[in-house]
Design an enzyme around this catalytic site. Structure first.
Site, mmCIF file in Angstrom:
data_model
loop_
_atom_site.group_PDB
_atom_site.id
_atom_site.type_symbol
_atom_site.label_atom_id
_atom_site.label_comp_id
_atom_site.label_asym_id
_atom_site.label_seq_id
_atom_site.Cartn_x
_atom_site.Cartn_y
_atom_site.Cartn_z
ATOM 1 N N PHE A 231 9.208 0.953 -4.528
ATOM 2 C CA PHE A 231 9.243 2.425 -5.113
ATOM 3 C C PHE A 231 8.191 2.468 -6.320
ATOM 4 C CE2 PHE A 231 13.165 2.229 -3.270
ATOM 5 C CZ PHE A 231 13.587 3.359 -2.809
ATOM 6 N N LEU B 189 9.100 -10.930 -4.148
ATOM 7 C CA LEU B 189 9.334 -9.908 -5.166
ATOM 8 C C LEU B 189 8.782 -10.273 -6.179
ATOM 9 C CD1 LEU B 189 13.086 -8.798 -5.315
ATOM 10 C CD2 LEU B 189 11.470 -8.446 -7.088
ATOM 11 N N ALA B 190 7.293 -10.027 -6.567
ATOM 12 C CA ALA B 190 6.709 -10.319 -7.319
ATOM 13 C C ALA B 190 5.467 -9.437 -7.735
ATOM 14 C CB ALA B 190 5.895 -12.003 -7.320
ATOM 15 N N GLU B 191 5.851 -8.334 -8.248
ATOM 16 C CA GLU B 191 4.574 -7.328 -8.421
ATOM 17 C C GLU B 191 3.588 -7.603 -9.154
ATOM 18 O OE1 GLU B 191 7.954 -6.665 -8.451
ATOM 19 O OE2 GLU B 191 8.457 -5.050 -7.086
ATOM 20 N N HIS C 110 14.409 4.665 -9.387
ATOM 21 C CA HIS C 110 13.754 4.867 -8.072
ATOM 22 C C HIS C 110 13.214 6.431 -8.071
ATOM 23 C CE1 HIS C 110 16.497 1.480 -7.283
ATOM 24 N NE2 HIS C 110 15.835 1.335 -6.408
#
Ligand SMILES: Cc1ncc(C[n+]2csc(CCOP(=O)(O)OP(=O)(O)O)c2C)c(N)n1
Ligand SMILES: [Mg+2]
Length: 688
Positions: A447, A422-424, A491
């Site tokens: 998303f 989780l580390a865009e 979202h």
């Protein structure tokens, strides 16, 4: 342009640990020569800035040569990957090019490696895996992780060198990259250049006093070490050589905190008033360059050093004169260079599933949802293109939040279908690094909304790369977007105008399964970062026939969905379906036939066919799901009407969502979004 011949000792750009054993004096002399060349050049660059001949922000590397020069000499420039900071002119000089090339960058002249589109040390040499810098600190670190992985996937024995300052070590990208490199088991040396300041901020205000940055390594499960690069260059060379050997041997990251110096303040304009009394003198006394000189002189090289210093100074002057004589940059070609030029189509197997049709059979047609069509396209790409890979959160075992990547892991295995943490931002930077080195990643954002975490990587790094460095970033960013599904503000957003207000990105927005299949292939084979907007409400809106379409590249241009003569109706995405129903209504109730256009491609915009339509209809309706203010419709209306203003028979009508965050409850969202009834009412009012 004739380049002044460098002092002979600078022809050697490499040192290996064996050299330190077999000929330490020779290794030290070579290191001294490069440190001296970097120092002399940096000092002259500062003078030239003060004379007004160099502009921008000159951030010198004076004091940091004891760090960047030994490391660059020890790196394997034939395979390794590096990103050099604004304190690393010495590393640039060693990695590739001639001093004149680097001076051309500073002078921002016609021969500048960035074509004068970037200044200072914001250049690199992407062809030789020196990844160019953008100002945003911390950002390049994940690019090194990606390009190093790309080298490894290509079977090359490379490691990465990711540099950052003590200040930059506070950024999220550095944390994300350390985690990612450890997770993926990548041989990257993370080097903190700790000069105890970030601009005017001392380390005491950067992180808690009892923290030593190298100890952070333990938190990632990797080894950390520290080293004083101001003390003894011979010791520095040995520690670096060991660290490099260890990274190559373990194939794991290593965090190295290097104590170094910033002798001339943050930048040319820095008055350094914030230094404590005596601090500047203490720094000058710690300078490793005179210390190395004294050691070599004591070892009997005094005469040689005098000659070498003179030779280096004369060479640097000669290089400056050559660079000064280069003409100023030519603005021609700037606009054409925003994007990498189009390439020949990939020779895809002419079927939707990589099974070539037999001689007499027609291409297979399958009834698919849009999610399935995208899955087919991904499978086809993975099957036919070895340089491709698919990555994102939960996309492997789980098949993605919307199951678009379902079963790909089973078929293609983990290295090519990869879950990411989780580390865009770090993940996108990693993908950019892969793309810079010849891979072609397809990244799924869970998303579209979460892609804002990676805005700098997407817009400022990938989006500007070709313009400023000539390097290609073939990267597809899949963005499940849009509302109507009771997902709320975070979202449901439409982000096209957000991303496209800054140049450098291409963008496609398909409205049905066939177009989605085509768009993914077209986006994949493009040499630029391409945003693929996928409306979540369309993923499962019925099944539709999908077949091999030899004209799949037409998605870069608008499509006339239905002809008409009364008004030109422009829209895209899910709104194409709604607009079709609206057109039915006006055809039946008013006998007005609207010519409906699906834009399909939002960047680069091709409005030619729509202009032709408007020249016939003289009326314009633009509809989109996103917010009205600063919405994409504003751009469309402006561009389309500036030409036909005086021939319009009605003011253009621009329809979008309310200027609000996307509200959650269906009753509220229905008021926020364009709906069929609202669009019909708005058009009916407009008709008068
Ligand atoms: C993300 C980001 N924020 C702010 C800046 C402005 N800025 C440029 S250099 C600098 C200090 C950097 O300090 P450090 O990382 O320690 O590197 P040093 O300059 O000391 O070598 C700052 C704040 C920037 N370039 N990037
Ligand atoms: Mg610093």
């Amino acid at each position: 342009m004739e380049y002044p011949v460098p002092p002979a000792i600078l022809n050697g750009r490499d040192l290996r640990s064996a050299d330190l054993e077999s000929d330490l004096p020779g290794a030290l002399l070579r290191t001294y020569a490069w440190m001296g060349a970097a120092r002399t050049a940096d000092n002259r660059i500062l003078d030239l800035f003060r004379q007004g001949l160099i502009r921008g922000t000159v951030t010198g590397g004076q004091g940091n040569e004891g760090l960047c020069v030994p490391l660059a000499l020890l790196a394997d420039k034939a395979v390794d990957v590096i990103s050099i900071t604004h304190r690393g002119l010495g590393a640039h000089l060693i990695w590739s090019g001639h001093l004149v090339d680097h001076l051309n960058q500073y002078f921002a002249n016609a021969a500048s490696p960035t074509k004068a589109r970037e200044g200072n040390v914001h250049h690199g040499d992407p062809a030789h895996r020196s990844l160019p810098m953008i100002s945003h600190l911390g950002i390049m670190v994940s690019n090194v992780v990606g390009a190093t992985d790309s080298q490894r996937r290509l079977g090359r024995p490379a490691m990465g060198f990711a540099f950052m300052g003590d200040g930059s070590s506070s950024t999220g990208d550095v944390h994300e990259s350390l985690n990612l490199a450890t997770l993926l088991g990548l041989p990257v040396l993370f080097v903190i250049e700790n000069n105890r300041y970030a601009y005017s901020t001392p380390v005491s205000e950067q992180y808690a006093g009892n923290v030593e940055l190298w100890r952070r390594a333990a938190g990632y499960g990797i080894e950390g070490r520290q080293l004083d690069c101001t003390a003894d260059v011979a010791a520095t060379l040995r520690v670096f050589a060991q660290a490099i050997a260890d990274v190559r041997r373990t194939q794991r990251p290593l965090l190295l905190e290097c104590h170094t110096l910033r002798l001339r303040g943050h930048a040319a304009y820095d008055t350094c008033d914030y230094l404590r009394p005596g601090e500047a003198d203490a720094m000058a006394a710690a300078d490793p360059l005179p210390k190395l000189r004294a050691r070599l002189a004591a070892d009997g090289h005094a005469k040689k050093l005098d000659a070498l210093d003179a030779e280096i100074a004369a060479w640097v002057e000669a290089c400056i004169q050559v660079a000064l004589a280069v003409p100023r940059p030519d603005p021609a070609g700037m606009e054409a260079d925003l994007f990498a030029p189009p390439t020949a189509p990939i020779p895809w197997i002419p079927s939707i599933d990589s099974e070539p049709p037999t001689q007499n059979s027609k291409p297979k047609t399958e009834s698919l949802t849009m999610a399935q069509a995208l899955n087919h396209a991904l499978r086809k790409i993975l099957a036919e293109r070895p340089e491709s890979l698919v990555l994102g959160q939960d996309i492997a075992t789980y098949g993605g939040a919307f199951k678009v990547t379902e079963d790909l892991l089973k078929e293609f295995g983990r290295p090519r279908v990869m879950n990411l943490p989780l580390a865009e931002s770090g993940s996108t930077g990693y993908a950019i690094g892969l793309a810079l080195n010849g891979h072609r990643p397809i990244e799924e954002f869970q998303f579209a909304d979460f892609s804002t975490e990676a805005t700098t990587q997407i817009v400022l790094n990938a989006g500007t790369m070709h313009f400023r460095s000539g390097a290609k970033v073939p990267l597809v960013l899949r963005l499940p977007c849009g509302g109507g599904l009771t997902f709320g503000s975070f979202h449901s957003q439409e982000l096209e105008s957000f991303y496209l207000s800054i140049p450098g990105l291409k963008a496609l927005y398909p409205s049905n399964p066939q177009e989605a299949f085509n768009a993914l292939l077209a986006a994949y084979e493009d040499d630029n970062p391409v945003l693929l907007f996928e409306h979540k409400g369309l993923y499962r809106r019925g099944k539709h026939p999908v077949t091999w379409d030899p004209h799949y590249r037409d998605v870069w241009h608008p499509r006339c969905v239905r002809p008409g003569d009364y008004a030109t109706f422009v829209t895209y995405g899910e709104m194409v379906l709604l607009a079709g129903e609206v057109c039915d209504y006006f055809a039946a109730e008013y006998e007005h036939n609207f010519e409906l256009w699906d834009l399909r491609c939002l960047s680069p915009l091709d409005l030619g066919p729509i202009r032709e339509s408007l020249a016939r209809t003289h009326r314009l309706v633009v509809l989109h799901e996103g917010r009205r203010t600063h919405g994409f419709g504003a751009e469309l209306v402006a561009r389309l009407t500036e030409e036909y203003f005086f021939s319009l028979e009605a003011p253009p009508l621009r329809l979008g969502a309310l200027d609000l965050p996307v509200p959650f409850a269906p009753e509220l969202e229905a008021v926020y979004r364009p709906t069929k009834d609202k669009v019909i009412n708005a058009i009916a009012n407009w008709l008068g």
